[in-house]
Write a protein that holds these residues in place. Structure first.
Motif, PDB file in Angstrom:
ATOM      1  N   VAL A 238       0.824  -1.207   0.000  1.00 37.17           N
ATOM      2  CA  VAL A 238       0.000   0.000   0.000  1.00 37.17           C
ATOM      3  C   VAL A 238       0.861   1.261   0.000  1.00 37.17           C
ATOM      4  N   ASP A 239       0.507   2.213  -0.852  1.00 37.23           N
ATOM      5  CA  ASP A 239       1.159   3.526  -0.880  1.00 37.23           C
ATOM      6  C   ASP A 239       0.385   4.492   0.008  1.00 37.23           C
ATOM      7  N   TYR A 240       0.468   4.279   1.304  1.00 38.98           N
ATOM      8  CA  TYR A 240      -0.216   5.200   2.216  1.00 38.98           C
ATOM      9  C   TYR A 240       0.522   6.536   2.254  1.00 38.98           C
ATOM     10  N   ARG A 241      -0.201   7.590   2.624  1.00 43.55           N
ATOM     11  CA  ARG A 241       0.393   8.924   2.654  1.00 43.55           C
ATOM     12  C   ARG A 241       1.461   9.032   3.749  1.00 43.55           C
ATOM     13  N   LEU A 242       2.494   9.804   3.446  1.00 44.04           N
ATOM     14  CA  LEU A 242       3.649   9.907   4.332  1.00 44.04           C
ATOM     15  C   LEU A 242       3.690  11.245   5.062  1.00 44.04           C
ATOM     16  N   ALA A 243       4.223  11.192   6.278  1.00 43.64           N
ATOM     17  CA  ALA A 243       4.536  12.392   7.037  1.00 43.64           C
ATOM     18  C   ALA A 243       5.881  12.937   6.525  1.00 43.64           C
ATOM     19  N   PRO A 244       6.217  14.180   6.817  1.00 42.99           N
ATOM     20  CA  PRO A 244       5.467  15.145   7.624  1.00 42.99           C
ATOM     21  C   PRO A 244       4.364  15.877   6.869  1.00 42.99           C
ATOM     22  N   GLU A 245       4.329  15.699   5.534  1.00 42.47           N
ATOM     23  CA  GLU A 245       3.291  16.391   4.764  1.00 42.47           C
ATOM     24  C   GLU A 245       1.892  15.934   5.177  1.00 42.47           C
ATOM     25  N   HIS A 246       1.780  14.653   5.517  1.00 37.87           N
ATOM     26  CA  HIS A 246       0.488  14.070   5.884  1.00 37.87           C
ATOM     27  C   HIS A 246       0.621  13.393   7.245  1.00 37.87           C
ATOM     28  N   PRO A 247       0.446  14.137   8.324  1.00 36.42           N
ATOM     29  CA  PRO A 247       0.610  13.561   9.667  1.00 36.42           C
ATOM     30  C   PRO A 247      -0.555  12.654  10.030  1.00 36.42           C
ATOM     31  N   TYR A 248      -0.441  12.018  11.213  1.00 38.39           N
ATOM     32  CA  TYR A 248      -1.541  11.230  11.762  1.00 38.39           C
ATOM     33  C   TYR A 248      -2.811  12.068  11.712  1.00 38.39           C
ATOM     34  N   PRO A 249      -3.946  11.491  11.293  1.00 40.60           N
ATOM     35  CA  PRO A 249      -4.224  10.055  11.089  1.00 40.60           C
ATOM     36  C   PRO A 249      -4.160   9.596   9.634  1.00 40.60           C
ATOM     37  N   ALA A 250      -3.422  10.302   8.765  1.00 36.91           N
ATOM     38  CA  ALA A 250      -3.449   9.986   7.337  1.00 36.91           C
ATOM     39  C   ALA A 250      -3.095   8.527   7.063  1.00 36.91           C
ATOM     40  N   ALA A 251      -2.017   8.014   7.675  1.00 35.13           N
ATOM     41  CA  ALA A 251      -1.590   6.646   7.396  1.00 35.13           C
ATOM     42  C   ALA A 251      -2.636   5.630   7.854  1.00 35.13           C
ATOM     43  N   VAL A 252      -3.209   5.833   9.037  1.00 34.90           N
ATOM     44  CA  VAL A 252      -4.234   4.907   9.542  1.00 34.90           C
ATOM     45  C   VAL A 252      -5.493   4.989   8.691  1.00 34.90           C
ATOM     46  N   ASP A 253      -5.883   6.193   8.304  1.00 36.69           N
ATOM     47  CA  ASP A 253      -7.055   6.344   7.442  1.00 36.69           C
ATOM     48  C   ASP A 253      -6.852   5.598   6.122  1.00 36.69           C
ATOM     49  N   ASP A 254      -5.669   5.756   5.530  1.00 36.16           N
ATOM     50  CA  ASP A 254      -5.392   5.070   4.268  1.00 36.16           C
ATOM     51  C   ASP A 254      -5.374   3.555   4.451  1.00 36.16           C
ATOM     52  N   ALA A 255      -4.792   3.100   5.565  1.00 36.30           N
ATOM     53  CA  ALA A 255      -4.738   1.658   5.825  1.00 36.30           C
ATOM     54  C   ALA A 255      -6.141   1.085   5.971  1.00 36.30           C
ATOM     55  N   LEU A 256      -6.995   1.798   6.690  1.00 37.55           N
ATOM     56  CA  LEU A 256      -8.366   1.316   6.887  1.00 37.55           C
ATOM     57  C   LEU A 256      -9.140   1.337   5.570  1.00 37.55           C
ATOM     58  N   ASP A 257      -8.948   2.377   4.766  1.00 37.42           N
ATOM     59  CA  ASP A 257      -9.602   2.428   3.458  1.00 37.42           C
ATOM     60  C   ASP A 257      -9.095   1.304   2.556  1.00 37.42           C
ATOM     61  N   ALA A 258      -7.787   1.031   2.603  1.00 38.01           N
ATOM     62  CA  ALA A 258      -7.242  -0.051   1.782  1.00 38.01           C
ATOM     63  C   ALA A 258      -7.834  -1.394   2.195  1.00 38.01           C
ATOM     64  N   TYR A 259      -8.008  -1.603   3.488  1.00 30.60           N
ATOM     65  CA  TYR A 259      -8.616  -2.853   3.963  1.00 30.60           C
ATOM     66  C   TYR A 259     -10.054  -2.955   3.482  1.00 30.60           C
ATOM     67  N   ARG A 260     -10.813  -1.866   3.607  1.00 29.04           N
ATOM     68  CA  ARG A 260     -12.187  -1.863   3.107  1.00 29.04           C
ATOM     69  C   ARG A 260     -12.205  -2.144   1.605  1.00 29.04           C
ATOM     70  N   GLY A 261     -11.286  -1.512   0.878  1.00 26.49           N
ATOM     71  CA  GLY A 261     -11.234  -1.721  -0.562  1.00 26.49           C
ATOM     72  C   GLY A 261     -10.897  -3.140  -0.937  1.00 26.49           C
ATOM     73  N   LEU A 262     -10.013  -3.775  -0.163  1.00 29.22           N
ATOM     74  CA  LEU A 262      -9.663  -5.167  -0.449  1.00 29.22           C
ATOM     75  C   LEU A 262     -10.863  -6.074  -0.224  1.00 29.22           C
ATOM     76  N   LEU A 263     -11.581  -5.850   0.852  1.00 32.07           N
ATOM     77  CA  LEU A 263     -12.781  -6.657   1.102  1.00 32.07           C
ATOM     78  C   LEU A 263     -13.821  -6.436   0.002  1.00 32.07           C
ATOM     79  N   ALA A 264     -13.879  -5.215  -0.519  1.00 30.92           N
ATOM     80  CA  ALA A 264     -14.859  -4.900  -1.562  1.00 30.92           C
ATOM     81  C   ALA A 264     -14.562  -5.622  -2.866  1.00 30.92           C
ATOM     82  N   THR A 265     -13.321  -6.081  -3.051  1.00 28.40           N
ATOM     83  CA  THR A 265     -12.987  -6.843  -4.260  1.00 28.40           C
ATOM     84  C   THR A 265     -13.496  -8.277  -4.175  1.00 28.40           C
ATOM     85  N   GLY A 266     -13.988  -8.665  -3.006  1.00 30.91           N
ATOM     86  CA  GLY A 266     -14.500 -10.012  -2.829  1.00 30.91           C
ATOM     87  C   GLY A 266     -13.596 -10.942  -2.046  1.00 30.91           C
ATOM     88  N   VAL A 267     -12.449 -10.436  -1.589  1.00 37.27           N
ATOM     89  CA  VAL A 267     -11.558 -11.261  -0.774  1.00 37.27           C
ATOM     90  C   VAL A 267     -12.162 -11.391   0.615  1.00 37.27           C
TER      91      VAL A 267
END
Length: 438
Positions: A238-267
């Motif tokens: 996953v290419d989650y957003r990086l600090a310092p340009e994108h501080p917390y909670p950007a990385a966690v938000d991206d990780a959670l969205d990526a997990y939701r997106g993976l489940l949405a593919t049917g996995v």
């Protein structure tokens, strides 16, 4: 009379206010080295002086240049980023004792009596540190040479480029790797398939390391390929957003969205294993907590190698082991970690999973190198998880380096991935469909 070549001229390398202090240190060390009772020739003593002083002054000069660059930012966005980082550092290093103790707390009178091998250079590792095996020394040297003085002087911009350069040059992706750019609920990722996967094979959702500031999906592809081969299924890095340009909670938000997106593919969630190394391991653990809090279907497990789980850096071993580990040390972790949480509380479990309620999390497989700076981050989290009833596997490997699984030539990397393969297959179908907060 023979002509002696001065191997290194410190006075030509001075930078800003540290010049005067470094010149005094140079003069003292040169005098002590030349006056010491020894059978060494003048030329040999000058070479010893170079070994004693060049690593330290290079470190001081590069750090001074980085700070000057940071202090004189003019672009409003970079000023915002810089100020956010300083807010974070004020939380865990209010007097800058961690960041600059190597300058202000240094006593050259004592250092001049130590062996030259004890000098700590730009990699924040003692120059004489040696591993037991040739292969572990090779990995150590790769970490040690990741950042040049110019990279450090350019701040996180230079370090970010250097980190990717190191991974891509030493660990290129095999030409025949099947790779696909994908989007998981708006988050960019790369999918790697190392083998023909069955419909019930493990699927790995991976988060690269780099202290939330460095790294990329692209530079983690070679490792993602080996994760895919070990699991026998696809790996999404996953290419989650990086600090310092994108501080917390950007990385966690991206990780959670990526997990939701993976489940949405049917996995199915019962086939998904969260993975990460260093800060990526901490992010995978934080994601497991976030999934539980959101009431989403639970993954089958978490595979975290040398995870960064305590961004307060409060464990005494973090300081005690700095100088042994060129990849992770207190100085750099303080700067990079503060760049991530900035004005937020570093003990928030989604920043530092060690401070969270771990009860009800999916099975954990943790691995760490004996004696590395982040060993206690893994062992303390393992103890807390077990106390909370979490199925926890911990592997502590000897004579190795931080995130040893990145190095395919290390036997412990192959062994740990083989263990992960068996562990993940055993747990397919064993994880509950959803987790609820304890």
């Amino acid at each position: 009379m023979a002509t002696l070549r001065m191997p290194w001229c410190p006075s030509s390398r001075r930078f800003l206010a540290q010049g005067a202090c470094q010149s005094i240190e140079d003069a003292w060390t040169l005098a002590v080295t030349l006056a010491r009772q020894s059978n060494a020739s003048i030329a040999e003593r000058l070479l010893e002086y170079e070994r004693r002083r060049q690593p330290r002054t290079t470190r001081v000069q590069a750090g001074a240049r980085a700070i000057v660059k940071m202090a004189h930012e003019a672009d409003p966005e970079r000023v915002r980023v810089r100020n956010g980082r300083w807010k974070g550092m004020a939380r865990i290093d209010p007097l800058a004792e961690t960041s600059w103790a190597f300058v202000w707390g240094h006593d050259e009178r004592l250092a001049a009596q130590q062996a030259p091998d004890e000098v700590v250079g730009i990699a924040n590792a003692r120059e004489g540190k040696r591993m037991q095996r040739p292969e572990s020394q090779r990995a150590f040297n790769i970490w040690k040479n990741t950042f040049t003085p110019e990279d450090v002087a350019r701040g996180h911009d230079g370090m970010r480029e250097a980190y990717d350069r190191m991974l891509l040059s030493h660990f290129p992706v095999p030409r025949d790797v099947s790779m696909e750019k994908v989007e998981l609920h708006g988050v960019q990722a790369l999918r790697v398939d190392a083998a023909e996967a069955s419909t019930d094979s493990p699927v790995v959702l991976h988060f690269h390391g780099g202290a939330y500031v460095l790294g990329s999906a692209r530079s983690s592809l070679e490792y993602a390929h080996r994760l895919s081969a070990a699991a026998g299924g696809a790996c999404y890095t996953v290419d989650y957003r990086l600090a310092p340009e994108h501080p917390y909670p950007a990385a966690v938000d991206d990780a959670l969205d990526a997990y939701r997106g993976l489940l949405a593919t049917g996995v199915p969630s019962r086939q998904v294993f969260l993975s990460g190394e260093s800060s990526g391991g901490g992010l995978a653990l934080a994601l497991a907590i976030a999934i539980r809090s959101a009431g989403l279907p639970a993954p089958a497990g978490v595979f975290a190698v040398c995870p960064f789980t305590d961004l307060t850096l409060s464990d005494p071993t973090v300081q005690a082991r700095s100088g042994d580990d060129p990849a992770a040390h207190r100085d750099s972790l303080c700067l990079l970690g503060a760049s991530y949480f900035q004005g937020h509380e570093p003990t928030d479990p989604l920043v530092s999973p060690l401070y969270g309620d771990l009860r009800g999390l999916p099975p954990l497989f943790l691995a760490v190198a004996q004696g590395e700076v982040l060993q206690s981050d893994a062992t303390r989290l393992a103890d807390k998880a077990r106390a909370g009833g979490v199925d926890t596997t911990l592997r502590v490997v000897e004579d190795s380096v931080h995130v040893f699984t990145l190095f395919p030539f290390l036997p412990e990397a192959r062994r740990t991935l083989a263990e992960f393969a068996d562990w993940s297959r055993e747990r397919i179908g064993c994880a509950p469909q959803s987790l609820t907060p304890a």
